[in-house]
Motif scaffolding. Structure first.
Motif, PDB file in Angstrom:
ATOM      1  N   PHE A  34       0.810  -1.219   0.000  1.00  0.00           N
ATOM      2  CA  PHE A  34       0.000   0.000   0.000  1.00  0.00           C
ATOM      3  C   PHE A  34       0.849   1.278   0.000  1.00  0.00           C
ATOM      4  N   SER A  35       2.103   1.155  -0.350  1.00  0.00           N
ATOM      5  CA  SER A  35       3.002   2.318  -0.331  1.00  0.00           C
ATOM      6  C   SER A  35       2.475   3.452  -1.221  1.00  0.00           C
ATOM      7  N   LYS A  36       2.194   3.149  -2.464  1.00  0.00           N
ATOM      8  CA  LYS A  36       1.771   4.192  -3.404  1.00  0.00           C
ATOM      9  C   LYS A  36       0.429   4.800  -3.002  1.00  0.00           C
ATOM     10  N   SER A  37      -0.521   3.966  -2.591  1.00  0.00           N
ATOM     11  CA  SER A  37      -1.837   4.491  -2.220  1.00  0.00           C
ATOM     12  C   SER A  37      -1.759   5.335  -0.951  1.00  0.00           C
ATOM     13  N   ASN A  38      -0.896   4.958  -0.012  1.00  0.00           N
ATOM     14  CA  ASN A  38      -0.718   5.768   1.193  1.00  0.00           C
ATOM     15  C   ASN A  38      -0.119   7.135   0.863  1.00  0.00           C
ATOM     16  N   VAL A  39       0.847   7.132  -0.039  1.00  0.00           N
ATOM     17  CA  VAL A  39       1.456   8.402  -0.470  1.00  0.00           C
ATOM     18  C   VAL A  39       0.408   9.289  -1.136  1.00  0.00           C
ATOM     19  N   GLN A  40      -0.402   8.709  -1.982  1.00  0.00           N
ATOM     20  CA  GLN A  40      -1.449   9.484  -2.657  1.00  0.00           C
ATOM     21  C   GLN A  40      -2.444  10.065  -1.662  1.00  0.00           C
ATOM     22  N   THR A  41      -2.799   9.270  -0.636  1.00  0.00           N
ATOM     23  CA  THR A  41      -3.729   9.754   0.390  1.00  0.00           C
ATOM     24  C   THR A  41      -3.143  10.940   1.132  1.00  0.00           C
ATOM     25  N   ILE A  42      -1.899  10.818   1.551  1.00  0.00           N
ATOM     26  CA  ILE A  42      -1.256  11.890   2.316  1.00  0.00           C
ATOM     27  C   ILE A  42      -1.107  13.149   1.471  1.00  0.00           C
ATOM     28  N   GLN A  43      -0.637  12.995   0.250  1.00  0.00           N
ATOM     29  CA  GLN A  43      -0.366  14.152  -0.597  1.00  0.00           C
ATOM     30  C   GLN A  43      -1.622  14.757  -1.213  1.00  0.00           C
ATOM     31  N   SER A  44      -2.755  14.129  -0.990  1.00  0.00           N
ATOM     32  CA  SER A  44      -4.006  14.710  -1.485  1.00  0.00           C
ATOM     33  C   SER A  44      -4.437  15.912  -0.648  1.00  0.00           C
ATOM     34  N   TYR A  45      -3.777  16.106   0.489  1.00  0.00           N
ATOM     35  CA  TYR A  45      -4.093  17.250   1.357  1.00  0.00           C
ATOM     36  C   TYR A  45      -2.993  18.296   1.225  1.00  0.00           C
ATOM     37  N   PRO A  46      -3.366  19.550   0.923  1.00  0.00           N
ATOM     38  CA  PRO A  46      -2.369  20.606   0.760  1.00  0.00           C
ATOM     39  C   PRO A  46      -1.517  20.770   2.020  1.00  0.00           C
ATOM     40  N   GLY A  47      -0.220  20.855   1.822  1.00  0.00           N
ATOM     41  CA  GLY A  47       0.674  21.065   2.951  1.00  0.00           C
ATOM     42  C   GLY A  47       1.267  19.805   3.532  1.00  0.00           C
ATOM     43  N   HIS A  48       0.630  18.648   3.278  1.00  0.00           N
ATOM     44  CA  HIS A  48       1.192  17.384   3.764  1.00  0.00           C
ATOM     45  C   HIS A  48       2.325  16.936   2.844  1.00  0.00           C
ATOM     46  N   ASN A  49       3.326  16.288   3.438  1.00  0.00           N
ATOM     47  CA  ASN A  49       4.516  15.899   2.693  1.00  0.00           C
ATOM     48  C   ASN A  49       4.896  14.457   2.990  1.00  0.00           C
ATOM     49  N   VAL A  50       5.452  13.781   1.974  1.00  0.00           N
ATOM     50  CA  VAL A  50       6.018  12.452   2.147  1.00  0.00           C
ATOM     51  C   VAL A  50       7.479  12.520   1.721  1.00  0.00           C
ATOM     52  N   LEU A  51       8.367  12.118   2.626  1.00  0.00           N
ATOM     53  CA  LEU A  51       9.798  12.188   2.359  1.00  0.00           C
ATOM     54  C   LEU A  51      10.415  10.796   2.484  1.00  0.00           C
ATOM     55  N   PHE A  52      11.145  10.390   1.470  1.00  0.00           N
ATOM     56  CA  PHE A  52      11.820   9.094   1.459  1.00  0.00           C
ATOM     57  C   PHE A  52      13.303   9.282   1.788  1.00  0.00           C
ATOM     58  N   GLY A  53      13.922   8.210   2.270  1.00  0.00           N
ATOM     59  CA  GLY A  53      15.356   8.244   2.545  1.00  0.00           C
ATOM     60  C   GLY A  53      15.723   9.085   3.756  1.00  0.00           C
ATOM     61  N   ILE A  54      14.831   9.166   4.740  1.00  0.00           N
ATOM     62  CA  ILE A  54      15.094   9.957   5.938  1.00  0.00           C
ATOM     63  C   ILE A  54      15.458   9.023   7.094  1.00  0.00           C
ATOM     64  N   ASP A  55      16.650   9.187   7.621  1.00  0.00           N
ATOM     65  CA  ASP A  55      17.124   8.398   8.758  1.00  0.00           C
ATOM     66  C   ASP A  55      16.640   9.065  10.041  1.00  0.00           C
ATOM     67  N   ALA A  56      15.801   8.371  10.811  1.00  0.00           N
ATOM     68  CA  ALA A  56      15.216   8.949  12.025  1.00  0.00           C
ATOM     69  C   ALA A  56      16.245   9.226  13.105  1.00  0.00           C
ATOM     70  N   THR A  57      17.441   8.669  12.974  1.00  0.00           N
ATOM     71  CA  THR A  57      18.497   8.936  13.954  1.00  0.00           C
ATOM     72  C   THR A  57      19.378  10.118  13.541  1.00  0.00           C
ATOM     73  N   LYS A  58      19.049  10.744  12.397  1.00  0.00           N
ATOM     74  CA  LYS A  58      19.846  11.872  11.910  1.00  0.00           C
ATOM     75  C   LYS A  58      18.935  12.955  11.339  1.00  0.00           C
ATOM     76  N   LEU A  59      17.866  13.269  12.070  1.00  0.00           N
ATOM     77  CA  LEU A  59      16.861  14.208  11.561  1.00  0.00           C
ATOM     78  C   LEU A  59      17.423  15.603  11.309  1.00  0.00           C
ATOM     79  N   SER A  60      18.354  16.035  12.138  1.00  0.00           N
ATOM     80  CA  SER A  60      18.893  17.386  11.975  1.00  0.00           C
ATOM     81  C   SER A  60      19.675  17.532  10.675  1.00  0.00           C
ATOM     82  N   ASN A  61      20.187  16.421  10.146  1.00  0.00           N
ATOM     83  CA  ASN A  61      20.920  16.486   8.880  1.00  0.00           C
ATOM     84  C   ASN A  61      20.034  16.992   7.755  1.00  0.00           C
ATOM     85  N   TYR A  62      18.742  16.709   7.850  1.00  0.00           N
ATOM     86  CA  TYR A  62      17.823  17.154   6.810  1.00  0.00           C
ATOM     87  C   TYR A  62      17.039  18.389   7.224  1.00  0.00           C
ATOM     88  N   PHE A  63      16.387  18.317   8.379  1.00  0.00           N
ATOM     89  CA  PHE A  63      15.434  19.364   8.726  1.00  0.00           C
ATOM     90  C   PHE A  63      16.085  20.639   9.249  1.00  0.00           C
TER      91      PHE A  63
END
Length: 209
Positions: A34-63
């Protein structure tokens, strides 16, 4: 799956959602049905984002370095080291996540972590139980956080990630949500879930005789 489940409610509340996964998009689509359908559901709402390749132990590296944002809530449901792992690796994952999340948490923000029964450690009544847990409150304290609340967590969404493959996993009989925050001198927290350290002090008095 969890982000897709709550995306509609968050949109109605005017809350922006960032849903992140560790895998790159192609891998995630290939592994999870359900990866693709979940992404479509989330991104159907303005302002919501889906980000791939994010390491939860290194959040500051991205955000911090790329997006330069902080969060009012960061949630990680049932973290688990990929593959069959012992507590040492899971403790390491939880420790590194709490450190990472604290770095991008807003002043009044909260970190929510869902864990299976016994993993958090707050309910431990013996030293053996504590040593068998993931010592969540200890790691939180090491990164300037306090345990604000714990309560039963009813995971009513598609639990579909077990050791890196698309199949459900067993939560046990008592999964709980743990909430951590930065102390501000105002927060009222239950004493019974706080980390308590007991020290024994020996004093030697010299004999003047």
């Amino acid at each position: 799956s969890f982000s897709a489940e709550i995306s509609s409610e968050l949109d109605m509340l005017g809350i922006t959602l960032y849903a992140t996964v560790l895998e790159d998009e192609e891998t995630h689509n290939n592994v999870y049905k359900f990866s693709k359908s979940n992404v479509q559901t989330i991104q159907s709402y303005p302002g919501h984002n889906v980000l791939f390749g994010i390491d939860a132990t290194k959040l500051s590296n991205y955000f911090c370095e790329v997006e330069n944002v902080s969060f009012d809530r960061i949630q990680f449901n049932f973290p688990h080291w990929r593959g069959k792992a012992n507590n040492r690796y899971n403790r390491q994952l939880l420790n590194q996540f709490l450190k990472s999340a604290a770095e991008v948490l807003s002043t009044k923000g909260e970190i929510h972590v869902a864990l299976c029964g016994g993993q958090g450690g707050c309910s431990a009544t013996t030293l053996q139980d504590w040593k068998g847990s993931w010592t969540a409150s200890m790691f939180a304290a090491e990164h300037g956080l306090i345990t604000v609340r714990e309560f039963p967590f009813d995971a009513q969404y598609n639990l579909s990630s077990h050791r890196g493959v698309d199949r459900p996993f067993h939560l046990g009989k008592d999964p709980k949500m743990y909430i951590f925050a930065k102390p501000d001198g105002v927060l009222s927290v239950p004493r019974d879930i706080q980390l308590c350290c007991r020290h024994e002090l020996h004093v030697m008095v010299p004999n003047d005789d």
